[in-house]
Design an enzyme around this catalytic site. Structure first.
Site, PDB file in Angstrom:
ATOM      1  N   SER A  21      -0.776  11.427  -5.690  1.00  0.00           N
ATOM      2  CA  SER A  21       0.085  10.266  -5.920  1.00  0.00           C
ATOM      3  C   SER A  21      -0.766   9.004  -5.900  1.00  0.00           C
ATOM      4  O   SER A  21      -1.981   9.074  -6.123  1.00  0.00           O
ATOM      5  CB  SER A  21       1.197  10.231  -4.865  1.00  0.00           C
ATOM      6  N   ASN A  22      -0.168   7.848  -5.655  1.00  0.00           N
ATOM      7  CA  ASN A  22      -0.916   6.581  -5.640  1.00  0.00           C
ATOM      8  C   ASN A  22      -0.270   5.621  -4.653  1.00  0.00           C
ATOM      9  O   ASN A  22       0.700   5.956  -3.983  1.00  0.00           O
ATOM     10  CB  ASN A  22      -0.989   6.009  -7.065  1.00  0.00           C
ATOM     11  N   CYS A  23      -0.815   4.407  -4.585  1.00  0.00           N
ATOM     12  CA  CYS A  23      -0.440   3.444  -3.533  1.00  0.00           C
ATOM     13  C   CYS A  23       0.851   2.670  -3.802  1.00  0.00           C
ATOM     14  O   CYS A  23       1.223   1.813  -2.996  1.00  0.00           O
ATOM     15  CB  CYS A  23      -1.550   2.411  -3.370  1.00  0.00           C
ATOM     16  N   SER A  24       1.532   2.909  -4.908  1.00  0.00           N
ATOM     17  CA  SER A  24       2.723   2.112  -5.212  1.00  0.00           C
ATOM     18  C   SER A  24       3.801   2.311  -4.148  1.00  0.00           C
ATOM     19  O   SER A  24       4.057   3.434  -3.714  1.00  0.00           O
ATOM     20  CB  SER A  24       3.269   2.522  -6.589  1.00  0.00           C
ATOM     21  N   ALA A  88       4.272   3.256 -11.129  1.00  0.00           N
ATOM     22  CA  ALA A  88       2.872   3.680 -11.237  1.00  0.00           C
ATOM     23  C   ALA A  88       2.898   5.190 -11.468  1.00  0.00           C
ATOM     24  O   ALA A  88       2.890   5.991 -10.529  1.00  0.00           O
ATOM     25  CB  ALA A  88       2.121   3.328  -9.960  1.00  0.00           C
TER      26      ALA A  88
END
Ligand code: CTP
Length: 209
Positions: A21-24, A88
């Site tokens: 996943s990512n930091c959003s 994101a």
């Protein structure tokens, strides 16, 4: 207007307990949804896994993966006047998802990835007259990359932000953005995400009125 807003990250599972996943955090998309509702518009809010409470008067569709988000976006697209893609979206997903939790001693230390669909590019193929807004979160050359994405993804506007600047980007309540359109670039100072949301909504109102 009826607006479709996407927010948050997507989660691409490796096995039932692990994912890419990512930091959003979803803050930007939720702030735009609040600004749109406050201005009297209807909101379809499609969000990946976030720890935020959706505004009570938005119609909320929680999703997990990029492909789930694509399916929800395609369902609502024909019913809306504009789309604002703050999500994101993970560009890649594991080629295989294990049904059971992978065991450390037996799993390969390499994960093979396959590309996810690009949701904005899929919108471009089927859209009618919806106004389409993309976001470009970059750590360098934000405006240059944003202009490229405006063309490549067939957007009416892209909101560029340099997430390496203090007060901009993930997990904070403020942002520093520029609106990039075919007509030019408009820079804004540090503002709350809610104020950024209100600016985006009034820009769309002015174009669709
Ligand atoms: N986006 C999308 N589908 C994807 C990836 C991104 O619709 N699979 C959208 C995002 O919601 C955002 C815009 O495209 O509005 C730009 O996202 P970004 O991640 O910056 O673009 P990429 O195409 O992934 O480009 P790059 O990795 O080169 O920065």
């Amino acid at each position: 207007m009826r607006l479709l807003i996407t927010a948050g990250p997507t989660r691409e599972h490796i096995d039932p307990v692990r994912f890419l996943s990512n930091c959003s955090t979803g803050k930007m998309g939720f702030a735009i949804a609040e600004a749109a509702l406050a201005a009297g518009h209807e909101v379809e809010l499609v969000a990946g896994p976030v720890a935020l409470t959706p505004p009570a008067s938005a119609h909320y569709t929680p999703v997990i993966s990029a492909r789930d988000m694509l399916a929800a976006v395609m369902e609502y697209l024909p019913t809306v006047d504009a789309v604002i893609m703050t999500a994101a979206v993970a560009d890649w997903r594991p080629a295989e998802v294990a049904q059971d939790k992978l065991k450390k001693h037996t799993m390969e230390p390499v994960i093979k990835l396959v590309p996810n669909p690009d949701i904005l590019s899929e919108i471009k193929k089927v859209k009618t007259n919806q106004f389409i807004v993309g976001f470009a979160a970059e750590t360098r050359n934000a405006l240059e990359y944003a202009k490229d994405k405006l063309e490549r993804k067939g957007l009416d506007m892209i909101v560029a932000n340099d997430v390496s600047q203090p007060g901009a980007g993930f997990a904070v309540d403020t942002n520093i953005v520029s609106f990039v359109t075919q007509q030019g670039i408009e820079h804004f100072p540090l503002m709350s995400k809610r104020e950024v949301g209100a600016k985006i909504i009034s820009y769309i109102e002015s174009k669709l009125s």
